[in-house]
Design a protein around this motif. Structure first.
Motif, PDB file in Angstrom:
ATOM      1  N   THR A  91      23.018  50.736  63.102  1.00  0.00           N
ATOM      2  CA  THR A  91      24.476  50.877  63.172  1.00  0.00           C
ATOM      3  C   THR A  91      24.819  52.077  64.041  1.00  0.00           C
ATOM      4  O   THR A  91      23.982  52.944  64.291  1.00  0.00           O
ATOM      5  N   CYS A  92      26.083  52.120  64.477  1.00  0.00           N
ATOM      6  CA  CYS A  92      26.523  53.231  65.322  1.00  0.00           C
ATOM      7  C   CYS A  92      26.334  54.557  64.600  1.00  0.00           C
ATOM      8  O   CYS A  92      25.942  55.557  65.197  1.00  0.00           O
ATOM      9  N   MET A  93      26.642  54.568  63.292  1.00  0.00           N
ATOM     10  CA  MET A  93      26.495  55.794  62.511  1.00  0.00           C
ATOM     11  C   MET A  93      25.042  56.265  62.558  1.00  0.00           C
ATOM     12  O   MET A  93      24.775  57.455  62.732  1.00  0.00           O
ATOM     13  N   GLU A  94      24.113  55.321  62.410  1.00  0.00           N
ATOM     14  CA  GLU A  94      22.696  55.698  62.422  1.00  0.00           C
ATOM     15  C   GLU A  94      22.288  56.250  63.788  1.00  0.00           C
ATOM     16  O   GLU A  94      21.464  57.155  63.870  1.00  0.00           O
ATOM     17  N   VAL A  95      22.865  55.679  64.853  1.00  0.00           N
ATOM     18  CA  VAL A  95      22.552  56.189  66.195  1.00  0.00           C
ATOM     19  C   VAL A  95      23.057  57.620  66.325  1.00  0.00           C
ATOM     20  O   VAL A  95      22.330  58.519  66.762  1.00  0.00           O
ATOM     21  N   PRO A 134      27.233  47.221  64.114  1.00  0.00           N
ATOM     22  CA  PRO A 134      25.903  47.249  64.758  1.00  0.00           C
ATOM     23  C   PRO A 134      26.027  47.738  66.198  1.00  0.00           C
ATOM     24  O   PRO A 134      26.923  47.303  66.922  1.00  0.00           O
ATOM     25  N   PHE A 135      25.127  48.636  66.591  1.00  0.00           N
ATOM     26  CA  PHE A 135      25.160  49.201  67.941  1.00  0.00           C
ATOM     27  C   PHE A 135      25.084  48.092  68.991  1.00  0.00           C
ATOM     28  O   PHE A 135      25.720  48.147  70.028  1.00  0.00           O
ATOM     29  N   ALA A 136      24.278  47.057  68.671  1.00  0.00           N
ATOM     30  CA  ALA A 136      24.062  45.971  69.628  1.00  0.00           C
ATOM     31  C   ALA A 136      25.345  45.208  69.926  1.00  0.00           C
ATOM     32  O   ALA A 136      25.461  44.565  70.963  1.00  0.00           O
ATOM     33  N   ALA A 137      26.339  45.289  69.003  1.00  0.00           N
ATOM     34  CA  ALA A 137      27.549  44.491  69.173  1.00  0.00           C
ATOM     35  C   ALA A 137      28.594  45.168  70.055  1.00  0.00           C
ATOM     36  O   ALA A 137      29.640  44.592  70.324  1.00  0.00           O
ATOM     37  N   LEU A 138      28.327  46.402  70.517  1.00  0.00           N
ATOM     38  CA  LEU A 138      29.331  47.135  71.284  1.00  0.00           C
ATOM     39  C   LEU A 138      29.301  46.750  72.768  1.00  0.00           C
ATOM     40  O   LEU A 138      28.306  46.244  73.273  1.00  0.00           O
ATOM     41  N   LEU A 147      26.541  57.157  72.704  1.00  0.00           N
ATOM     42  CA  LEU A 147      25.452  58.052  73.124  1.00  0.00           C
ATOM     43  C   LEU A 147      25.980  59.464  73.381  1.00  0.00           C
ATOM     44  O   LEU A 147      25.298  60.452  73.118  1.00  0.00           O
ATOM     45  N   ILE A 148      27.225  59.558  73.866  1.00  0.00           N
ATOM     46  CA  ILE A 148      27.830  60.882  74.035  1.00  0.00           C
ATOM     47  C   ILE A 148      28.083  61.505  72.656  1.00  0.00           C
ATOM     48  O   ILE A 148      27.803  62.683  72.428  1.00  0.00           O
TER      49      ILE A 148
END
Lengths: 254, 290
Positions: A91-95, A134-138, A147-148
């Motif tokens: 997930t984005c939070m995990e990234v 999910p990061f993949a869905a962005l 990433l920033i």
């Protein structure tokens, strides 16, 4: 002022091919500097040397007076390529929380304070509400901003951005510039880009990288001349390596 | 089916031991398998599984020739698996361009050494098939304890190091910049994989073990977007599949390993089909702009 990055006569070769030669470079803390140069000119190598991911063949490199492999913890790094599996289940939070990996307690779970700090960086990059997505869905631009956010979540003293606007559209770029304008009040920024318009808006300090490195200050020049000089120089660099003298800050480009 | 249920509930029966063993191993399929599939190192797991035969062969050989009765095949399997994991890990960390070659070499050399060891073991009764496709119905109570302990260690390590392992799997470079010891965690992941593979070899044999690591995890990953959700789902799927597989194999007298794997494949396809159908439905319910 302390140096955020200091290269002293550093050289790096990749299998007999000289990528960077005798680089001496100083980026002071608090500066905002753009890094330009042709593809294959050594920009990414320069960043990797500063991050300690590569070691110079000769010369020395210091990051906030530390060796790069320890000093890199003070750097928030935004890579150019997403060279990881785009379908990875994260997930984005995990990234974003990856930015706090170095202070993960021994029991292996991020404390509430870290999660709050991560949520704050979501707000700063304008992506609140996407934490559990999910990061993949962005989209490409959203991934870039995550990433920033991850880099900001490290609470960096230096932000290294490798072509952050390469894959984003104009509206996203506009917001990105606003974000950088806000950030440069607080942290040192080194921005690799091909976008001269972006350079112009953010800084008057430009590092030209093409096997050798030299630095220009362009604040005295008006926008049109600046554009001409840099586009001419960039065009020239595609054919011949920069072989003019390393110039210090304050020396206008010839 | 009733006969199966009766057998399962009989303490100490073969079927009960087999079912317990597969339930224990299911947690490993789920947790380790998810890392393996997400990090895309299933071919490394396959190479480790095949190289395990060297250890098994050596154990059988040592028992026959040196009288090392303590040297159980499972012990040999563990040592061989860990050694292959370390070799492959070292190569993939430091000599990246030769990674696929070394994986194939470990795969082939491991199997060849194992076959030769078995060939020169006079006491070996030649039942190679049980090593190759598994012998879940020959699980002894002592094996169950070893499996349980091994499984527990693997799962605890995986959960304890969840965040750094995930970071290393997702973005090695960034993890390194945050001070994570990437080579150490990568090696840990490969060793955990190798230990799980040993568990699976007990159940499904060398050739089929890899399918058990991959299929439930692939189904789990396909159905969810979060690593630990996928782990839980894969574990539950593996438990259901292996229990049903043993029931099937017991009822109609077919080998258990292939039965479990065909069920896993069927459920993977079902998840795949379900996601596909969902995406079709989502696409058709989008508002149409004129």
């Amino acid at each position: 002022m302390a140096a955020a990055i200091e290269f002293r006569h550093a050289s790096f070769r990749y299998r007999e091919v000289s990528v960077l030669m005798d680089v001496s470079l100083r980026v002071a803390e608090g500066e905002c500097v753009a890094m330009i140069g042709p593809n294959g000119g050594g920009k990414s190598t320069l960043l990797k040397l500063a991050l300690g991911l590569l070691k110079p063949d000769s010369g020395s490199i210091q990051v906030f007076d530390h060796a790069p492999h320890t000093g890199c913890r003070l750097i928030g790094y935004v890579p150019q390529h997403l060279h990881f599996d785009p379908k990875f289940p994260i997930t984005c939070m995990e990234v974003v929380l990856m930015g706090r990996l170095d202070r993960l307690p021994w029991w292996g779970r991020y404390p509430a304070a870290d999660r709050e700090a991560a949520r704050e960086t979501f707000r700063r990059v304008g992506l609140s509400g996407l934490e559990e997505r999910p990061f993949a869905a962005l989209s490409g631009g959203q991934k870039q901003r995550i990433l920033i956010a991850r880099a900001l979540c490290t609470e960096p003293r230096l932000l290294l951005l490798d072509e952050p606007t390469a894959n984003v559209d104009l509206t996203v770029e506009e917001r990105f510039v606003e974000l950088l304008e806000e950030l440069r009040q607080k942290v040192t920024i080194v921005l690799v880009t091909h976008d001269l318009g972006l350079v112009e808006r953010l800084t008057d300090q430009v590092i030209c990288v093409n096997r050798r490195v030299h630095r220009h200050r362009v604040s005295d020049l008006d926008g049109e001349t600046l554009r001409q000089i840099y586009s001419a120089e960039l065009r020239e660099q595609h054919f011949a390596p920069c072989d003019h003298e390393v110039s210090g800050p304050g020396t206008p480009p010839a | 089916m009733n006969a199966f249920l009766q057998e399962v509930l009989t303490p100490g029966s073969i079927v009960q031991l087999a079912t317990l063993a597969s339930l224990i191993a299911s947690v490993n399929f789920g947790v380790v398998g998810t890392y393996v599939v997400a990090r895309r190192i299933t071919y490394i797991a396959a190479a480790i599984a095949h190289s395990v035969l060297a250890g098994i062969g050596f154990a059988v050989f040592a028992r026959a020739h040196f009288g090392w009765d303590w040297c159980a095949p499972v012990l040999g399997a563990i040592v061989a698996a860990v050694i292959s994991a370390i070799i492959i890990g070292y190569v993939s960390l430091y000599l990246r361009e030769r990674e696929d070659t070394i994986i194939s070499v470990v795969w082939a050399v491991g199997m060849s050494a194992g076959l030769l060891f078995l060939y020169y073991s006079p006491g070996f009764n030649g039942n190679l098939e049980s090593f190759l496709v598994g012998s879940i119905l020959y699980i002894a109570p002592a094996d169950l304890w070893i499996m349980g302990a091994l499984g527990l260690v693997v799962v605890l390590l995986c959960l304890f190091f969840y965040n750094p392992l995930m970071a290393v799997c997702f973005d090695e470079e960034f993890a390194r910049l945050r001070g994570v010891n990437v080579p150490l965690y990568y090696m840990l992941l490969l060793i955990l994989t190798s230990l799980s593979v040993v568990l699976l070899v007990q159940l499904a044999g060398i050739v089929l073990a890899i399918a058990l690591i991959v299929l439930p995890a692939a189904a789990g990953l396909h159905a969810t977007g979060k690593l630990w959700h996928a782990m839980c789902l894969a574990t539950v799927l593996a438990m259901i599949q292996s229990t049903l597989g043993i029931a099937w194999s017991y009822t109609v007298e077919i080998p258990a390993g292939p039965a479990i794997i065909l069920l896993s494949a069927a459920s993977y396809l079902a998840v795949f089909g379900w996601k596909w159908w969902q995406s079709l439905r989502a696409a058709s319910s989008l508002p149409i702009r004129s």
